[in-house]
Design a protein around this motif. Structure first.
Motif, short mmCIF file in Angstrom:
data_model
loop_
_atom_site.label_atom_id
_atom_site.label_comp_id
_atom_site.label_asym_id
_atom_site.label_seq_id
_atom_site.Cartn_x
_atom_site.Cartn_y
_atom_site.Cartn_z
N ARG A 311 -41.28 -57.56 -102.01
CA ARG A 311 -41.74 -56.41 -102.83
C ARG A 311 -42.09 -54.89 -102.09
N ALA A 312 -42.53 -55.15 -100.83
CA ALA A 312 -42.78 -53.87 -100.02
C ALA A 312 -41.24 -53.45 -99.70
N LEU A 313 -40.29 -54.31 -99.47
CA LEU A 313 -38.83 -53.82 -99.09
C LEU A 313 -38.36 -53.37 -100.45
N ILE A 314 -38.46 -53.80 -101.56
CA ILE A 314 -38.12 -53.15 -102.84
C ILE A 314 -38.55 -51.62 -102.88
N VAL A 315 -39.87 -51.51 -102.43
CA VAL A 315 -40.35 -50.28 -102.71
C VAL A 315 -39.76 -49.23 -101.69
N MET A 316 -39.70 -49.79 -100.49
CA MET A 316 -39.10 -48.91 -99.37
C MET A 316 -37.58 -48.54 -99.80
N GLU A 317 -36.95 -49.39 -100.18
CA GLU A 317 -35.49 -49.16 -100.72
C GLU A 317 -35.50 -47.80 -101.88
N ASP A 318 -36.50 -48.08 -102.76
CA ASP A 318 -36.67 -47.11 -103.87
C ASP A 318 -36.96 -45.85 -103.47
N GLN A 319 -37.89 -45.77 -102.33
CA GLN A 319 -38.51 -44.52 -101.75
C GLN A 319 -37.38 -44.18 -100.45
N ARG A 320 -36.53 -44.62 -100.37
CA ARG A 320 -35.29 -44.43 -99.32
C ARG A 320 -36.14 -43.99 -98.08
N VAL A 321 -36.99 -45.16 -97.73
CA VAL A 321 -37.60 -45.12 -96.30
C VAL A 321 -36.53 -45.47 -95.23
#
Ligand code: HAM
Length: 420
Positions: A311-321
């Motif tokens: 879930r953290a990785l999904i959000v990181m991808e969405d937020q283009r980290v």
């Protein structure tokens, strides 16, 4: 040809370049919790089934519907761990980690197994990084765990992180409160089939955070657990909030947060993210003062959290980290047969200096080696042929720019060490 085998439904392979994000997350977590004195613990992939039944709770969804349970050849019932807390507490007791009343701080990275209907952010095999702080009943322990959780997401570069807290009191309080919830939803309850009624009666608090629209409507205006707390729970919760405010941790109180595992007492919390849709919990945790005793240990307060890695990785991808990419620095090319031994030696020297390099294994032509170099995604090719051997140099080619220059082997090593 379509492959004969696929990863089982609800499981995933982590492949480069995605795996760089995993590694970055793991490093970030290990480095952060080291600063707070946590030690790593690794527990087996499976445990006796009864450990999870006794800890997560006989009526919890995890135990009733989601466990991967099997009977081993010795006729024992075993279960792939559906969560990390009970195994860590089992290890804590087995190795007497809490002797002399010490506070024990442990962290872990573990796969977990839950037979769920897979969707975005919800899998049958997923991973958690987590913390268990065992042996302290102080509000400062809750605040420490919540602060680390928020700092973790900040360090990962995830924005808009806010802890959502609640206090669900002690078992007795919850029993009384559960009755108040049931009487609030009495009209809805009488229209349910007997299985639905039984589920609601066994765990009425779960109605409050249900995602079902009908239940959501039924609980509108339901009483708040915060109005049913005993003084000790209320004071504890207030102290946790003061400590978090002192530590500049952003939080809100959300009385609807009750959590899906039965072992919690008093403080519970989550961090949610809009980007996750229905599965919006990035992490979940709380205090579990009855669990250590519940699985056969002495009365010991404890608090912890587990954060879903996927879930953290999904959000990181969405937020283009952006995260550092793991890549090989150079592909070494033998331009002539006579240069092969020199290339092998150069590869050894470069690796000894800490530079990652690949070489051709298939005796390919110069052209094919250059193609391999391009495919390897290494930023550089290092070419060695008869001319270079004679001049005591190598050709260092920048594969992105398409430029190249002659340098000595010492210069080559110095340049690539610097680029790391
Ligand atoms: P949990 O809320 O069941 O708590 O899980 C924690 C986090 O793990 C969730 O917020 C989510 O990010 C992730 N997670 C859980 N199940 C899945 C799944 N099927 N697919 C993807 N991600 C998932 C616990 O497990 C407790 N042991 C937390 C804890 C530690 N409480 C005290 N100490």
């Amino acid at each position: 040809m379509a492959p004969r085998f696929k990863a089982p439904r609800g499981t995933h392979d982590a492949i480069s370049p995605d795996v760089s994000r995993w590694q970055h997350l793991e490093r970030t977590f290990a480095e952060l919790v080291r600063l707070y004195g946590y030690r790593e613990v690794r527990t087996p992939l499976f445990e006796e089934t009864d450990l999870f039944v006794r800890s997560s709770g006989e009526t919890s969804e995890v135990v009733t519907k989601q466990m991967y349970t099997f009977t081993d050849k010795g006729d024992r019932s075993m279960t792939l761990k559906p969560e990390g807390t009970a195994p860590v507490v089992r290890a804590y007791l087995e190795h007497s980690l809490g002797q002399q009343g010490h506070v024990t701080r442990l962290w872990y990275l573990t796969p977990i197994y839950r037979y769920e209907r897979p969707q975005k952010g919800r899998y049958r095999e997923s991973h958690q990084v987590g913390l268990e702080l065992i042996g302290s009943g102080s509000p400062a322990a809750d605040a420490e765990v919540i602060e680390i959780t928020v700092r973790f997401y900040e360090r990962l570069g995830i924005t808009d992180v806010r802890a959502l807290l609640n206090c669900i009191g002690r078992a007795e309080t919850r029993k009384r409160f559960g009755e108040a919830v049931l009487s609030h939803v009495a009209g809805w309850l009488k229209d349910q089939d007997s299985a639905g009624q039984e589920r609601a009666r066994k765990n009425p608090l779960r109605l409050l955070d249900s995602k079902d629209d009908e239940i959501k409507e039924a609980v509108v205006g339901a009483p708040s657990i915060l109005d049913h707390l005993e003084d000790s729970s209320r004071e504890h919760f207030e102290a946790v909030q003061e400590l978090l405010a002192d530590a500049n941790v952003d939080f809100s109180v959300r009385p609807e947060i009750v959590r899906g595992l039965d072992y919690y007492t008093d403080t519970v919390f989550e961090v949610q993210s809009e980007g996750l849709g229905a599965q919006n919990a990035l992490c979940g945790g709380g205090r579990y003062d009855d669990l250590v005793k519940g699985i056969g240990g002495p009365d010991t307060p404890a608090v912890g959290v587990a954060m879903g890695v996927e879930r953290a990785l999904i959000v990181m991808e969405d937020q283009r980290v952006q995260v550092p990419q793991v890549r090989t620095q150079a592909f070494l090319v033998a331009a002539t047969d006579g240069a092969k031994d020199a290339v092998a030696k150069l590869a050894r020297d470069m690796r000894a200096a800490g530079i990652s390099v690949m070489t051709d294994l298939e005796e390919r032509s110069l052209r094919n080696q250059m193609k391999q170099a391009d495919r390897s995604l290494a930023p550089h090719a290092v070419i060695l042929g008869d001319e270079e051997l004679e001049a005591g140099t190598v050709t260092l080619r920048d594969l992105q720019e398409g430029t190249q220059k002659q340098v000595s082997q010492e210069e080559l090593i110095a340049i690539l060490v610097k680029q790391g």
